[in-house]
Design a protein around this motif. Structure first.
Motif, PDB file in Angstrom:
ATOM      1  N   GLU A 156       1.569  -1.539   0.287  1.00 47.23           N
ATOM      2  CA  GLU A 156       0.309   0.139  -0.176  1.00 47.23           C
ATOM      3  C   GLU A 156       0.808   0.977   0.394  1.00 47.23           C
ATOM      4  O   GLU A 156       1.902   1.430   0.744  1.00 47.23           O
ATOM      5  CB  GLU A 156      -1.054   0.093   1.249  1.00 47.23           C
ATOM      6  CG  GLU A 156      -0.149   0.204   2.449  1.00 47.23           C
ATOM      7  CD  GLU A 156      -1.033   0.113   4.252  1.00 47.23           C
ATOM      8  OE1 GLU A 156      -0.532  -0.372   4.804  1.00 47.23           O
ATOM      9  OE2 GLU A 156      -2.457  -0.224   3.618  1.00 47.23           O
TER      10      GLU A 156
ATOM     11  N   GLN B 115       3.283   2.215   3.500  1.00 47.76           N
ATOM     12  CA  GLN B 115       4.308   1.303   3.512  1.00 47.76           C
ATOM     13  C   GLN B 115       5.669   0.957   2.905  1.00 47.76           C
ATOM     14  O   GLN B 115       6.575   1.024   2.713  1.00 47.76           O
ATOM     15  CB  GLN B 115       3.512  -0.465   3.517  1.00 47.76           C
ATOM     16  CG  GLN B 115       4.220  -1.280   3.439  1.00 47.76           C
ATOM     17  CD  GLN B 115       3.787  -2.900   3.287  1.00 47.76           C
ATOM     18  OE1 GLN B 115       2.515  -3.325   2.419  1.00 47.76           O
ATOM     19  NE2 GLN B 115       5.079  -3.868   3.743  1.00 47.76           N
ATOM     20  N   ARG B 116       4.694   1.248   0.864  1.00 44.18           N
ATOM     21  CA  ARG B 116       5.738   1.402   0.320  1.00 44.18           C
ATOM     22  C   ARG B 116       7.051   2.986   0.443  1.00 44.18           C
ATOM     23  O   ARG B 116       7.803   2.706   0.104  1.00 44.18           O
ATOM     24  CB  ARG B 116       5.698   1.306  -1.736  1.00 44.18           C
ATOM     25  CG  ARG B 116       4.939   0.453  -1.560  1.00 44.18           C
ATOM     26  CD  ARG B 116       3.934   1.131  -3.210  1.00 44.18           C
ATOM     27  NE  ARG B 116       3.037  -0.241  -3.631  1.00 44.18           N
ATOM     28  CZ  ARG B 116       1.434  -0.189  -3.396  1.00 44.18           C
ATOM     29  NH1 ARG B 116       1.004   0.780  -3.629  1.00 44.18           N
ATOM     30  NH2 ARG B 116       1.381  -1.692  -4.067  1.00 44.18           N
TER      31      ARG B 116
ATOM     32  N   LYS C  73       0.646   3.301  -7.483  1.00 47.67           N
ATOM     33  CA  LYS C  73       1.885   2.995  -7.058  1.00 47.67           C
ATOM     34  C   LYS C  73       1.220   4.154  -5.221  1.00 47.67           C
ATOM     35  O   LYS C  73       1.290   3.173  -4.087  1.00 47.67           O
ATOM     36  CB  LYS C  73       2.955   2.456  -7.097  1.00 47.67           C
ATOM     37  CG  LYS C  73       3.815   1.553  -8.121  1.00 47.67           C
ATOM     38  CD  LYS C  73       3.068  -0.303  -7.387  1.00 47.67           C
ATOM     39  CE  LYS C  73       2.849  -0.588  -7.803  1.00 47.67           C
ATOM     40  NZ  LYS C  73       2.895  -2.185  -7.692  1.00 47.67           N
TER      41      LYS C  73
END
Length: 262
Positions: free
Chosen positions: A99, A102-103, A233
């Motif tokens: 997600e 988190q990335r 992303k």
């Protein structure tokens, strides 16, 4: 005196860009009250300088694979692996996370993951192989040397133009404070022209007009593909993804020069 006054902000901006994006030792006064052009618009010009300094193996009668290796190594040493580091962090975060938050968190982790290791190996290997093949194709003549040097300058200049476009196509995203935020700036039309100038100049020297137009068109498609990927992303960009886009741009442009020359 007037011309010196007009050029002073550009010189200050260029020096700040050099110190930010390379390891070239320069003394810069970072005071806010000093008038300066935004340093990011000189990123393609910094690329030209990196290309010129890293082209020294072309003067030596070495094998093309050794020439290509030391050209790439010199460029990495001059920049301190600035963009390569961004590529590794971006690949760890974009591929390893599930997600956006988190990335972004993974990108801030200084440790190297498997995706980072794979990305930097393939990136450097692809560039080395393509550049070696390009140098092999170039005939041994002074005119050919000028073409190759111009192409190398174009690759480094236009590759660094990719992040500038992404900065204006996406929103900046980050977790907490980021040193990259201070380097970002929206550019006016004259500053866009200043940033694009070396790309056009060396592009005209390296390609015929039709090939250059094709390179610009396909580069535009690639940039929008990167833009769509980053929006999907992380809903924007950060400093690491800008560095990654520059590395993708370099590899793509070496491929374009190779196709044109072959």
């Amino acid at each position: 005196m007037i011309s010196r006054t007009l050029l002073a902000p550009h010189w200050q901006g260029f020096k700040r860009s050099l110190v930010t994006y390379t390891r070239i030792p320069l003394k810069v006064d970072w005071s806010d009250d000093i008038k300066h052009t935004p340093s990011v618009c000189f990123l393609p010009w910094v690329g030209v300088l990196v290309a010129l300094l890293s082209a020294w193996p072309l003067w030596l009668e070495w094998s093309t694979s050794i020439q290509a290796l030391f050209m790439l190594l010199t460029a990495v040493l001059i920049t301190g692996g600035f963009h390569e580091d961004g590529l590794m962090d971006a690949c760890d975060g974009l591929v390893g996370g599930f997600e956006p938050d988190q990335r972004l968190s993974i990108m801030k982790d200084s440790r190297i993951g498997s995706y980072a290791a794979l990305a930097i190996w393939f990136s450097l290997t692809i560039k080395w192989l393509l550049l070696s093949e390009l140098l092999t194709l170039a005939p041994e003549s002074f005119l050919s040397f000028i073409y190759v040097l111009s192409a190398w300058c174009f690759i480094h200049a236009f590759g660094r133009f990719f992040p500038l476009i992404l900065m204006h196509l996406l929103e900046y995203v980050s977790l907490g404070n980021s040193k990259s935020a201070n380097m970002l700036s929206k550019l006016s039309l004259p500053l866009w022209a200043l940033a694009l100038a070396p790309c056009v100049l060396f592009g005209v020297m390296a390609f015929n007009l039709m090939d250059l137009l094709f390179v610009f068109c396909f580069s535009t498609l690639l940039i929008f593909a990167i833009r769509a990927y980053l929006h999907n992303k992380i809903k924007g960009f950060n400093g690491d993804t800008l560095g990654a886009s520059e590395q993708v741009g370099e590899a793509f442009l070496i491929f374009c020069v190779l196709v044109s020359y072959s």
